[in-house]
Write an enzyme that holds these catalytic residues in place. Structure first.
Site, PDB file in Angstrom:
ATOM      1  CE  LYS A  60      49.679  24.654  54.453  1.00  0.00           C
ATOM      2  NZ  LYS A  60      50.524  24.370  55.630  1.00  0.00           N
ATOM      3  CD  GLN A 104      51.515  26.288  58.754  1.00  0.00           C
ATOM      4  OE1 GLN A 104      50.612  25.842  58.064  1.00  0.00           O
ATOM      5  NE2 GLN A 104      52.774  26.337  58.348  1.00  0.00           N
ATOM      6  CG  ASP A 127      51.288  18.599  57.322  1.00  0.00           C
ATOM      7  OD1 ASP A 127      51.292  18.975  56.137  1.00  0.00           O
ATOM      8  OD2 ASP A 127      51.265  19.389  58.283  1.00  0.00           O
TER       9      ASP A 127
END
Length: 314
Positions: A60, A104, A127
């Site tokens: 990412k 994460q 997200d």
């Protein structure tokens, strides 16, 4: 839908579709820089040393650099207290150079994941997991940041079937908040008739065989067999499972999806591979959400309009 019957399905190239999204992101970044001197900023937070998480975070961050973003990676030891994780999120919420925050998962057991996700400002929740964004998606309200994997899955289905999915029957196997429920909401928004199936669904194979679009997001390796697929259907395999591969050598493994690819690819009309299908789209949609968040924060959402759109404008 086209009838299958022994012919090999079209393989949906997630890498190629994702590359197209990344080009849109770069063009939007250039518009932001040219008009307002705004560089999109993404902060990724990793707590602990989970090997898979380390790989995901590295990928990412690398893609953010490729897109020309301001990119920060905050790596904290597994022993970091919940209070310190929340303090970092609060600091990033206040930082005007950061437009997207990604924590994460999974987090260490002593850190409440829900509490951390709730602490992220909804407008920086790239997200798409914050209840505000979940609610906007489910009600059709404007301004939602849509979860990346579901958004990418719908774009891949459109790449195979065309932009108008109206009237098609979709079956989503899996009811998670991260994939199953939001992908069902997105398919409803596309005017599909949607069934969410799960482990307690009666006669799951026959339910799957109704689907023009079959989304597998159950987290069980090769659970969806070829006989469960309607001839000519579009199969989107979200699963990423590591299984033993003794044919490659002792102790070796390989990645497989939730679909038995070799079987399903002789029945389906189009199918995503694992790897190389949904995975690249997830990261591309994260970049799309970040540039969208940056444009909104600058008061110019038009500069990122249409980037990674899952629905053709009316």
């Amino acid at each position: 839908m086209a009838e299958g019957g022994g012919e090999q399905a079209r393989i949906i190239d997630g890498k190629a579709v994702a590359a197209g999204i990344i080009e849109q992101v770069k063009e939007a970044r250039d518009r932001l820089m040219s008009a307002l001197a705004v560089k999109p900023g993404l902060a990724v937070v990793l707590v602990g040393e989970n090997p898979a998480s380390q790989v995901y975070v590295r990928n990412k961050s690398a893609k953010a650099h490729e897109c020309g973003f301001h990119s920060e990676q905050h790596t904290l030891p597994a022993s970091t207290s919940e209070a310190d994780v929340l303090a970092l999120v609060s600091s990033l919420n206040r930082d005007p150079a950061i437009h997207g925050i990604l924590v994460q998962l999974p987090l260490p057991d002593h850190v409440d994941e829900q509490k951390v996700l709730l602490a992220i400002a909804p407008e920086k929740d790239v997200d798409g997991f914050h209840p505000v964004n979940v609610g906007r998606l489910s009600t059709g309200a404007p301004g939602a940041l849509v979860p990346c994997t579901p958004a990418g899955s719908v774009i891949l289905a459109k790449s195979a079937l065309g932009s108008d999915l109206s009237g098609l029957e979709a079956v989503v196997v899996g009811r998670s908040n991260i994939v199953g429920k939001p992908v069902a909401q997105l398919l409803l928004r596309e005017n599909c008739t949607v069934t969410i199936a799960h482990s307690r669904t009666r006669d799951l194979p026959s339910v799957c065989r109704r689907a023009d679009i079959l989304v597998a997001a159950v987290g069980r390796p090769q659970m969806i067999r070829g006989g469960w697929v309607k001839p000519g259907a579009c199969v989107i395999d979200v699963g990423i499972n590591r299984v033993a591969a003794p044919d490659l050598g002792e102790g070796r493994t390989r990645l497989v999806g939730d679909v038995a690819f070799d079987e399903a690819s002789t029945v389906a009309g189009a199918i995503t591979p694992v790897p190389g299908g949904v995975g690249p789209m997830t990261i591309a949609m994260l970049m799309a959400n970040t540039v969208t968040a940056a444009a909104r924060a600058a008061g110019r959402p038009d500069l990122a309009a249409g980037v990674g759109a899952t629905r053709t404008a009316a």
